[in-house]
Design an enzyme around this catalytic site. Sequence first.
Site, PDB file in Angstrom:
ATOM      1  N   HIS A  72       0.842  -1.196   0.000  1.00 50.28           N
ATOM      2  CA  HIS A  72       0.000   0.000   0.000  1.00 50.28           C
ATOM      3  C   HIS A  72       0.876   1.243   0.000  1.00 50.28           C
ATOM      4  O   HIS A  72       1.734   1.398   0.856  1.00 50.28           O
ATOM      5  CB  HIS A  72      -0.923   0.009   1.229  1.00 50.28           C
ATOM      6  CG  HIS A  72      -2.094  -0.914   1.092  1.00 50.28           C
ATOM      7  ND1 HIS A  72      -3.215  -0.841   1.884  1.00 50.28           N
ATOM      8  CD2 HIS A  72      -2.326  -1.929   0.217  1.00 50.28           C
ATOM      9  CE1 HIS A  72      -4.079  -1.771   1.511  1.00 50.28           C
ATOM     10  NE2 HIS A  72      -3.556  -2.452   0.522  1.00 50.28           N
ATOM     11  N   TYR A 200      -9.251   5.319   7.549  1.00 49.48           N
ATOM     12  CA  TYR A 200      -9.407   5.628   8.972  1.00 49.48           C
ATOM     13  C   TYR A 200     -10.437   6.750   9.062  1.00 49.48           C
ATOM     14  O   TYR A 200     -10.205   7.839   8.539  1.00 49.48           O
ATOM     15  CB  TYR A 200      -8.091   6.130   9.576  1.00 49.48           C
ATOM     16  CG  TYR A 200      -7.028   5.068   9.753  1.00 49.48           C
ATOM     17  CD1 TYR A 200      -6.164   4.735   8.712  1.00 49.48           C
ATOM     18  CD2 TYR A 200      -6.875   4.411  10.972  1.00 49.48           C
ATOM     19  CE1 TYR A 200      -5.182   3.761   8.885  1.00 49.48           C
ATOM     20  CE2 TYR A 200      -5.889   3.446  11.149  1.00 49.48           C
ATOM     21  CZ  TYR A 200      -5.050   3.129  10.104  1.00 49.48           C
ATOM     22  OH  TYR A 200      -4.080   2.170  10.280  1.00 49.48           O
ATOM     23  N   PRO A 292      -4.375   0.081  18.763  1.00 52.60           N
ATOM     24  CA  PRO A 292      -4.101  -0.385  17.396  1.00 52.60           C
ATOM     25  C   PRO A 292      -4.170   0.701  16.314  1.00 52.60           C
ATOM     26  O   PRO A 292      -3.820   0.435  15.166  1.00 52.60           O
ATOM     27  CB  PRO A 292      -5.179  -1.447  17.159  1.00 52.60           C
ATOM     28  CG  PRO A 292      -6.245  -1.173  18.161  1.00 52.60           C
ATOM     29  CD  PRO A 292      -5.599  -0.516  19.324  1.00 52.60           C
ATOM     30  N   LYS A 296       0.949  -0.348  15.128  1.00 52.15           N
ATOM     31  CA  LYS A 296       2.347  -0.443  15.555  1.00 52.15           C
ATOM     32  C   LYS A 296       2.699  -1.680  16.390  1.00 52.15           C
ATOM     33  O   LYS A 296       3.879  -1.997  16.553  1.00 52.15           O
ATOM     34  CB  LYS A 296       2.732   0.799  16.384  1.00 52.15           C
ATOM     35  CG  LYS A 296       2.796   2.066  15.583  1.00 52.15           C
ATOM     36  CD  LYS A 296       4.096   2.148  14.805  1.00 52.15           C
ATOM     37  CE  LYS A 296       4.065   3.166  13.696  1.00 52.15           C
ATOM     38  NZ  LYS A 296       3.914   2.620  12.357  1.00 52.15           N
ATOM     39  N   TYR A 384       3.940   6.494  10.287  1.00 51.66           N
ATOM     40  CA  TYR A 384       3.085   5.351   9.938  1.00 51.66           C
ATOM     41  C   TYR A 384       3.904   4.243   9.269  1.00 51.66           C
ATOM     42  O   TYR A 384       3.701   3.055   9.547  1.00 51.66           O
ATOM     43  CB  TYR A 384       1.931   5.797   9.023  1.00 51.66           C
ATOM     44  CG  TYR A 384       0.848   4.748   8.890  1.00 51.66           C
ATOM     45  CD1 TYR A 384      -0.248   4.735   9.750  1.00 51.66           C
ATOM     46  CD2 TYR A 384       0.930   3.744   7.919  1.00 51.66           C
ATOM     47  CE1 TYR A 384      -1.229   3.758   9.654  1.00 51.66           C
ATOM     48  CE2 TYR A 384      -0.050   2.762   7.811  1.00 51.66           C
ATOM     49  CZ  TYR A 384      -1.123   2.779   8.680  1.00 51.66           C
ATOM     50  OH  TYR A 384      -2.090   1.801   8.584  1.00 51.66           O
TER      51      TYR A 384
HETATM   52  P1  RFL Z   1       1.422 -12.159  21.519  1.00 48.68           P
HETATM   53  O1  RFL Z   1       1.018 -12.223  20.084  1.00 48.68           O
HETATM   54  O2  RFL Z   1       0.401 -11.831  22.519  1.00 48.68           O
HETATM   55  O3  RFL Z   1       2.097 -13.556  21.866  1.00 48.68           O
HETATM   56  C1  RFL Z   1       2.430 -13.928  23.194  1.00 48.68           C
HETATM   57  C2  RFL Z   1       2.379 -15.429  23.293  1.00 48.68           C
HETATM   58  O4  RFL Z   1       2.758 -15.810  24.613  1.00 48.68           O
HETATM   59  C3  RFL Z   1       1.885 -16.839  25.065  1.00 48.68           C
HETATM   60  N1  RFL Z   1       1.875 -16.844  26.541  1.00 48.68           N
HETATM   61  C4  RFL Z   1       2.532 -17.758  27.289  1.00 48.68           C
HETATM   62  N2  RFL Z   1       3.296 -18.801  26.963  1.00 48.68           N
HETATM   63  C5  RFL Z   1       3.811 -19.559  27.977  1.00 48.68           C
HETATM   64  N3  RFL Z   1       3.576 -19.286  29.298  1.00 48.68           N
HETATM   65  C6  RFL Z   1       2.812 -18.251  29.657  1.00 48.68           C
HETATM   66  N4  RFL Z   1       2.590 -17.991  30.950  1.00 48.68           N
HETATM   67  C7  RFL Z   1       2.250 -17.412  28.650  1.00 48.68           C
HETATM   68  N5  RFL Z   1       1.459 -16.314  28.648  1.00 48.68           N
HETATM   69  C8  RFL Z   1       1.246 -16.001  27.376  1.00 48.68           C
HETATM   70  C9  RFL Z   1       0.539 -16.480  24.452  1.00 48.68           C
HETATM   71  O5  RFL Z   1      -0.335 -17.593  24.381  1.00 48.68           O
HETATM   72  C10 RFL Z   1       0.964 -15.950  23.075  1.00 48.68           C
HETATM   73  O6  RFL Z   1       0.977 -16.981  22.106  1.00 48.68           O
HETATM   74  O7  RFL Z   1       2.617 -11.110  21.718  1.00 48.68           O
HETATM   75  P2  RFL Z   1       3.835 -10.706  20.766  1.00 48.68           P
HETATM   76  O8  RFL Z   1       4.494 -11.926  20.172  1.00 48.68           O
HETATM   77  O9  RFL Z   1       4.634  -9.733  21.517  1.00 48.68           O
HETATM   78  O10 RFL Z   1       3.145  -9.980  19.511  1.00 48.68           O
HETATM   79  C11 RFL Z   1       2.483  -8.754  19.655  1.00 48.68           C
HETATM   80  C12 RFL Z   1       1.323  -8.631  18.655  1.00 48.68           C
HETATM   81  O11 RFL Z   1       0.525  -9.799  18.746  1.00 48.68           O
HETATM   82  C13 RFL Z   1       0.456  -7.375  18.912  1.00 48.68           C
HETATM   83  O12 RFL Z   1       1.271  -6.281  19.255  1.00 48.68           O
HETATM   84  C14 RFL Z   1      -0.373  -6.986  17.681  1.00 48.68           C
HETATM   85  O13 RFL Z   1      -1.305  -7.962  17.369  1.00 48.68           O
HETATM   86  C15 RFL Z   1      -1.084  -5.658  17.928  1.00 48.68           C
HETATM   87  N6  RFL Z   1      -1.976  -5.274  16.833  1.00 48.68           N
HETATM   88  C16 RFL Z   1      -1.473  -4.703  15.666  1.00 48.68           C
HETATM   89  N7  RFL Z   1      -0.138  -4.546  15.499  1.00 48.68           N
HETATM   90  C17 RFL Z   1       0.366  -4.068  14.327  1.00 48.68           C
HETATM   91  O14 RFL Z   1       1.602  -3.927  14.208  1.00 48.68           O
HETATM   92  N8  RFL Z   1      -0.447  -3.703  13.266  1.00 48.68           N
HETATM   93  C18 RFL Z   1      -1.793  -3.828  13.343  1.00 48.68           C
HETATM   94  O15 RFL Z   1      -2.466  -3.568  12.352  1.00 48.68           O
HETATM   95  C19 RFL Z   1      -2.363  -4.322  14.590  1.00 48.68           C
HETATM   96  N9  RFL Z   1      -3.686  -4.482  14.726  1.00 48.68           N
HETATM   97  C20 RFL Z   1      -3.356  -5.475  16.941  1.00 48.68           C
HETATM   98  C21 RFL Z   1      -4.192  -5.054  15.860  1.00 48.68           C
HETATM   99  C22 RFL Z   1      -3.909  -6.079  18.077  1.00 48.68           C
HETATM  100  C23 RFL Z   1      -5.275  -6.270  18.155  1.00 48.68           C
HETATM  101  N10 RFL Z   1      -5.757  -6.919  19.322  1.00 48.68           N
HETATM  102  C24 RFL Z   1      -6.747  -7.910  19.318  1.00 48.68           C
HETATM  103  C25 RFL Z   1      -5.078  -6.738  20.581  1.00 48.68           C
HETATM  104  C26 RFL Z   1      -5.557  -5.227  15.926  1.00 48.68           C
HETATM  105  C27 RFL Z   1      -6.118  -5.816  17.085  1.00 48.68           C
HETATM  106  C28 RFL Z   1      -7.618  -5.936  17.094  1.00 48.68           C
HETATM  107  C1  PHB Z   2      -6.145  -4.546  10.768  1.00 43.87           C
HETATM  108  O1  PHB Z   2      -6.264  -4.761   9.542  1.00 43.87           O
HETATM  109  O2  PHB Z   2      -6.444  -5.393  11.610  1.00 43.87           O
HETATM  110  C2  PHB Z   2      -5.647  -3.227  11.215  1.00 43.87           C
HETATM  111  C3  PHB Z   2      -5.146  -2.328  10.282  1.00 43.87           C
HETATM  112  C4  PHB Z   2      -4.683  -1.080  10.701  1.00 43.87           C
HETATM  113  C5  PHB Z   2      -4.742  -0.751  12.039  1.00 43.87           C
HETATM  114  C6  PHB Z   2      -5.207  -1.658  12.965  1.00 43.87           C
HETATM  115  C7  PHB Z   2      -5.682  -2.906  12.564  1.00 43.87           C
HETATM  116  O3  PHB Z   2      -4.313   0.487  12.425  1.00 43.87           O
END
Ligand code: RFL
Ligand code: PHB
Length: 389
Positions: A72, A200, A292, A296, A384
């Site tokens: 993108h 957005y 989110p 980041k 971004y």
């Molecule tokens: P995770 O993915 O939470 O993984 C941690 C893992 O540790 C396990 N765990 C354990 N294992 C052993 N013993 C324990 N006691 C444990 N406790 C936990 C868990 O089961 C899990 O598998 O963390 P990690 O690897 O640091 O990754 C971070 C990302 O997942 C997170 O920052 C992103 O998903 C955030 N996020 C977004 N980030 C972006 O860069 N771009 C995006 O567009 C974006 N959109 C989002 C998002 C997060 C969202 N939610 C649901 C929080 C959109 C959403 C809706």
């Molecule tokens: C997503 O596609 O899940 C998404 C994209 C951009 C954001 C957050 C989530 O800023």
Amino acid sequence: MRTKVAIIGAGPAGLLLGRLLENAGIETVILERRSQDYVLGRIRAGVLEQGTVELLDRAGVGERMHADGLIHDGVEFCFDGDKHRFNFRELIGRTVMVYGQTEVTRDLMQARDASGAKTVYESENVSLHDFDSDKPRVRYVKDGIEHELACDFIAGCDGYHGVSRASVPAGSIRTFERVYPFGWLGILVDRPPVAEELIYAHHERGFALCSMRSPTRSRYYVQVPTDEKVEEWSDDRFWDELRRRVDDETAEHLATGPSIEKSIAPLRSFVAEPLRFGRLFLAGDAAHIVPPTGAKGLNLAASDVGVLADALIEFYADRSPAGIDGYSARVLSRIWKAERFSWWMTSILHTFPDTDTFSRRIQRAEFDYLRSSEVAARSLAENYTGLPI
Ligand code: RFL
Ligand code: PHB
């Protein structure tokens, strides 16, 4: 059992760190509380910064991402129905990649399985010991049997609710937090995205985001109050609310259908300091949370483990502690800049319960400034698409 680096958590941070270290000949064991399918079932991030794409390439897991990921050049902001496109490629010569976290995780899991590196899924009662000495240990239970893993270092990549940060003595860690009075209700749907790039949208009724996973799968979000129940949102109610928050053209072209996933995520900003405690390091969501809005979270997790992998590789190659000594300060400087950007995007795009007429005019002025000033737009583009490490 013994290994060099014990990694807690098989999310993107733990798996990517494992891959970077294994590629450098440093043995790792990953302990993950959940099953592989459960980890892959979580629908999360969708946008990768260019630096994250480069790191995944360096890790040797970029093939499918380049084949299926969507580049993108920019994003659109829509403010009370007025739309403006920010073309990052023109503004600063950088782009982002739309490729879901699920796919990144799958690629990393497959590479790890193929390499034979050990991952213990469904490991229970993980506990961290002696990381203030040079002989740290991790205990866990698998299939009812207790195990001990001796190691040189522990990487806490176990997310916000994990055990690693909680194992640090309270007096050795400081945390900084802001909880927002709303969440995002998200749905995934097998319909083509409404637009080629992300939209957005700010609206008096609340924020909305039109995103995607592929040319045939879309991801949409609407801001909801913190205490909202997902069961109260039928698909029809979701589509109606989304249509009201975006511009007329977008509302008209929305391809709706039955949701294949629907969930509510709370919004929070959080940072822990420092991120190294003797031989324990925190990385990814275990160390920090961003709302989110700036996309980041996953990207910060990737940049943390990129720095940590280099520090550990340097330690094993030269016995130099310089990298591991500098890890915390180095990543925290970038983390706080991403926190600032995510907080700012959240502030201008959402409707807060106490948003009065003055605050609304200020939000509008932010939008008008961004679309009329190339300097402001370049700053948005730089943040971004991702600041340098
Ligand atoms: P995770 O993915 O939470 O993984 C941690 C893992 O540790 C396990 N765990 C354990 N294992 C052993 N013993 C324990 N006691 C444990 N406790 C936990 C868990 O089961 C899990 O598998 O963390 P990690 O690897 O640091 O990754 C971070 C990302 O997942 C997170 O920052 C992103 O998903 C955030 N996020 C977004 N980030 C972006 O860069 N771009 C995006 O567009 C974006 N959109 C989002 C998002 C997060 C969202 N939610 C649901 C929080 C959109 C959403 C809706
Ligand atoms: C997503 O596609 O899940 C998404 C994209 C951009 C954001 C957050 C989530 O800023």
